[in-house]
Design a protein around this motif. Structure first.
Motif: not given
Length: 886
Positions: A80, A83, A115-116, A118-119, A122-123, A144, A178-179, A182
């Motif tokens: 974290t 990022y 971003l790619q 991080l997404e 996060l999922r 974000m 993508t943001c 997120c």
């Protein structure tokens, strides 16, 4: 990293690992209870919504074990801190400076890659990892929102040198999409959702992404705004953000661009559904009805038209769009309709209030009158008791005097005649006035004076008090016979010199608290000269000619001498009927004897059937036959009709001939309608196939719980409207219609084989009575034809009617058998089932089926369908109760 914990010799646990969950995970699946325990702990840690967690719990145990095994291998790509440090560096304005040196870019990755990655993290990572990303000191959610603002307002482009590729931004707006993805992953759980909404201007930043030309991104933003709008305080923030978007984009009104994009080519399905869902949520979750109506009118003013949106589909069956449009139509507020209904209800309320006030006033008046009557009754009772006591005393004194007289005179006193005793008492004169000489009582009405006392008898007893009706007697109590004055002060009798007309006024019994309390009209009566008044208003005697007076006297004498033998109400109704016929009794008798339908209309013959003389009446008429000249009008008519042989039978034939054609015209189409409908249902192969399909779907739905069945009752057709889809917008009937249309096209038009017209309006009880009346009428006609063999009218009518009644009887028998067969075909009791109920179920089902095929009930149940469903359910319940009573 993996490390062995322990090994159990001779067991299935060959190698044990410690996963990222902190729980024991083994490649070989343990028992079911252990898997369920591990899976529950897994759901507590991973980032899924409650709805998704419920869905995952329904998975098979093997799938759960596979998820547990695969989960221990999932590791975040970056920490974290990494990022958030990368995002902060990309937000640094110094990176866009022309004096930026290459050493400052050491370790910085491209924003697209960050971003790619991080997404995905996060999922796929646990909720603890997401909390770590959101909370201090990382503040990932805040960063974000700042990054999305920076992407929406990019700095001026600069020419990048070699080695500065990390500063490159995606030209296809992929970074913005993508943001937002997120942010969606962060807002997937309640903690992250609350954290994002608590950031100042977070909703405004999301709304600004609606400017993007990418429909996919706009749809994603609208989905987030739908969730935000339904939260406390989120609705206000969303409207404020839309106001800001209007100012930035230069829209004349809010929603202008959003509504225009709904019908822009090329159409995007996901954007249309998201936009319509957002509009419905925003309007229908408004805090007040005024705001709801305002938003609704605001959308209409910028051109939002559900019909236009539906036409833009060009016949394409887009279920999501149609569902949202139907929801808008069902929830829209018709302001004009509401106002009209409000005015109607207000007028009705005013009218009812006026009626209530009027009734309340009447109740108060009636209560006052009741109290007055009670008081008057109490006073009368008290006065009556007083007079009874006085009368008792007087009787005792009179008896004593009579005994004394008889003792002294040796004989009883002479008593007045009975007629004198029974004379009505006259009202006493008013105080201060004297009766006329002509009104004075005769000496015969006075008790005889006592004889002189014999010598030696000491003083005579006092005379008895005067009696009622004798001058000097006390006036009778108010309201008693003989009292001519109203309650209140005593008034002198007023007598005019000439006869005057009566003034019909309403008399006040009590004037204590009124304007009349202190008035003195007697002063005017004593001083005013009424001679001119009498000359103007004198009632003149009507001069009646001797001839007219003689006729009147003869009529009175005849009326007094008439002999009446029949009940008064029955006689009155018979006289009214006779006068309606307009012929004398003798002529009516002749019409009946000749079966003259022109002279005596069949309708009048049917009326006379109500006044056929009874045995008692005939006995009275025969016993008083010598007084026939003195009979009243009703007695005279019945006396004449009693001479007609088979009077009632003849009237039946004449009445039957009158309504025969009308009854045939009523019965024939009803019999044919039920017969056609019954046979069409019995012979319909498509209907059998449709019921087979419905039975299959019902057994598939209920088989796991109630077990399969071999059939269902007709009343179950109404339940097809009760069973709805998961989103509560689609009924089982709609799905069946769609399925049959796609997979069984030869069955979808099953109603073409059914001939139901007219059958649903037939009552078997009424139809049976009408057919029975036809049979009874033809039997009576046959009887009269045999008795009157020379009567051509009855002969020709019987021949014509017999053929028709025979044909109707045969058709009725066929209809009855066909209806019984069709009832038994659906396991219904023919005796307890009426065609109006039985065929109405089919008529309503066919109507609903056609509506589903035409698309009028596509995504929700319209009001007419709800009413029809309720009617079907009521009829089925009625038939159940009828069977229970039987």
């Amino acid at each position: 990293a993996k490390r062995p914990v322990f090994a159990c010799r001779g067991s299935l646990w060959c190698m044990v690992f410690v996963s990222v969950l902190g729980y024991i995970v083994d490649p070989q699946m343990p028992d079911i209870s252990t898997v369920e325990l591990f899976f529950d702990r897994l759901l507590e840690r991973i980032n899924v919504t409650p709805e998704k967690a419920i869905e995952l719990k329904r998975q098979p145990v093997e799938r759960k074990w596979q998820m547990i095994r695969s989960r221990h291998e999932v590791q975040p790509r970056y920490s974290t801190f990494f990022y958030t440090e990368q995002i902060q560096r990309h937000l640094d304005p110094a990176l866009r400076s022309r004096k930026m040196k290459k050493k400052h870019l050491k370790g910085l990755l491209r924003l697209h890659d960050i971003l790619q990655s991080l997404e995905v993290d996060l999922r796929t990572n646990s909720s603890e990892w997401i909390r770590e990303f959101i909370d201090e000191p990382n503040r990932g959610a805040y960063l974000m929102i700042q990054l999305l603002t920076d992407i929406q307002n990019p700095p001026p482009p600069i020419k990048l040198k070699k080695g500065f590729e990390a500063l490159d931004r995606d030209p296809g707006l992929f970074d913005e999409h993508t943001c937002i993805l997120c942010l969606k992953a962060i807002m997937a759980n309640r903690y992250g959702f609350t954290a994002v909404l608590n950031i100042e201007d977070s909703v405004r930043v999301l709304v600004m992404s609606l400017k993007t030309p990418q429909p996919k991104t706009r749809a994603l933003v609208l989905k987030l705004l739908i969730t935000a709008a339904i939260t406390p305080g989120g609705h206000r923030k969303t409207l404020s953000a839309l106001d800001h978007l209007q100012r930035v984009t230069g829209e004349r009104r809010r929603f202008e661009n959003l509504v225009a994009q709904l019908t822009e080519e090329p159409l995007d399905h996901h954007f249309q559904v998201a936009a319509l869902c957002f509009i419905n949520s925003l309007v229908h979750t408004a805090a007040s009805m005024n705001l709801r109506v305002f938003l609704q009118q605001e959308l209409k003013s910028v051109g939002f038209d559900p019909d236009l949106v539906e036409r833009s589909l060009r016949g394409r069956q887009d279920v999501g769009v149609l569902r949202e449009l139907e929801q808008w139509r069902s929830n829209v507020v018709d302001v004009q309709g509401v106002m009209d209904e409000f005015l109607t209800l207000r007028n009705r309320s005013d009218h009812l209030r006026t009626e209530v006030d009027l009734l309340q006033g009447r109740i108060e008046d009636a209560d006052k009158d009741r109290q007055n009557i009670i008081r008057q009754n109490e006073a009368l009772v008290q006065t009556s008791e007083t007079y009874h006591e006085r009368a008792k005393m007087l009787r005792e004194r009179v008896e004593a005097l009579m005994k004394m007289y008889e003792k002294d005179a040796g004989k009883p006193p002479e008593m007045p005649e009975d007629d004198e005793i029974l004379k009505p008492m006259e009202p006493p004169p008013a105080p201060g006035t004297f009766p006329n000489v002509s009104q004075a009582p005769s000496s015969s009405s006075m008790p005889p004076p006592p004889p002189p006392l014999p010598p030696g008898v000491p003083g005579a007893p006092p005379p008895p008090p005067p009696m009622f009706g004798i001058p000097g007697a006390p006036p009778p109590p108010p309201g008693m016979p003989g009292s001519m004055m109203p309650m209140g002060r005593q008034r002198a009798v007023i007598k005019s010199n000439v006869p005057l007309p009566m003034l019909n006024w309403t008399v006040l019994r009590e004037t204590d608290n009124t304007i009349f309390k202190n008035v003195d009209d007697e002063a005017i009566l004593n001083t005013f000269d009424f001679s001119e008044f009498e000359s103007v208003f004198q009632v003149k005697k009507r001069e009646v000619s001797d001839k007219a007076e003689a006729k009147r006297e003869a009529a009175r004498k005849k009326l007094a001498e008439q002999v009446t033998l029949i009940d008064l109400n029955r006689a009155r109704n018979l006289v009214i009927t006779k006068r309606r016929i307009g012929h004398p009794s003798v002529k009516v008798r002749q019409y009946i004897l000749n079966t003259d339908l022109d002279g005596l209309h069949p309708e009048n013959a049917e009326l006379l059937l109500k006044f056929v003389p009874t045995k008692e009446e005939l006995q009275k008429l025969n016993a008083n036959a010598e007084k026939a000249q003195q009979f009243g009008e009703a007695e005279e008519f019945l006396h004449v009709m009693s001479k007609v042989e088979r009077y009632e039978s003849r009237l039946h034939v004449m009445a039957f001939a009158g309504y025969f054609d009308e009854l045939v015209a009523t019965v024939t189409p009803q019999i044919n309608a039920v017969l056609r409908a019954s046979l069409s249902i019995i012979n319909s192969r498509k209907l059998r196939k449709l019921f087979e399909i419905i039975l299959a779907f019902g057994n598939y739905m209920n088989g796991g719980r109630r077990g399969p069945v071999n059939g269902f009752k007709l009343e179950s057709l109404a339940r097809l409207l009760d069973t709805r889809s998961t989103d509560r917008k689609q009924t089982l009937l709609h799905f069946l219609a769609s399925t049959v249309d796609k997979n069984y096209p030869d069955v979808v038009d099953f109603f073409e084989e059914l001939e139901l017209e007219g059958a649903a309006g037939v009552s078997m009880q009424t139809l049976a009575k009408d057919v029975q009346d036809l049979r009874k009428g033809i039997d009576i006609t046959l009887y009269e034809r045999e008795k009157q063999s020379n009567n051509f009218i009855i002969f020709s009518f019987y021949n014509r009617a017999f053929r028709k009644v025979t044909q109707i009887s045969e058709n009725y028998k066929k209809m009855d058998e066909a209806f019984k067969d069709v009832c038994l075909l659906f396991a219904e009791n023919p005796k307890g089932t009426d065609p109006s109920e039985f065929f109405t179920l089919f008529v309503n089902f066919v109507r609903l089926w056609k509506d589903e095929l035409n698309g009028t009930c596509r995504c929700s149940i319209v009001n007419s369908t709800d009413m029809t469903k309720r009617r079907m359910i009521r009829m089925s319940r009625k038939r159940k109760s009828h069977r229970r009573r039987r």
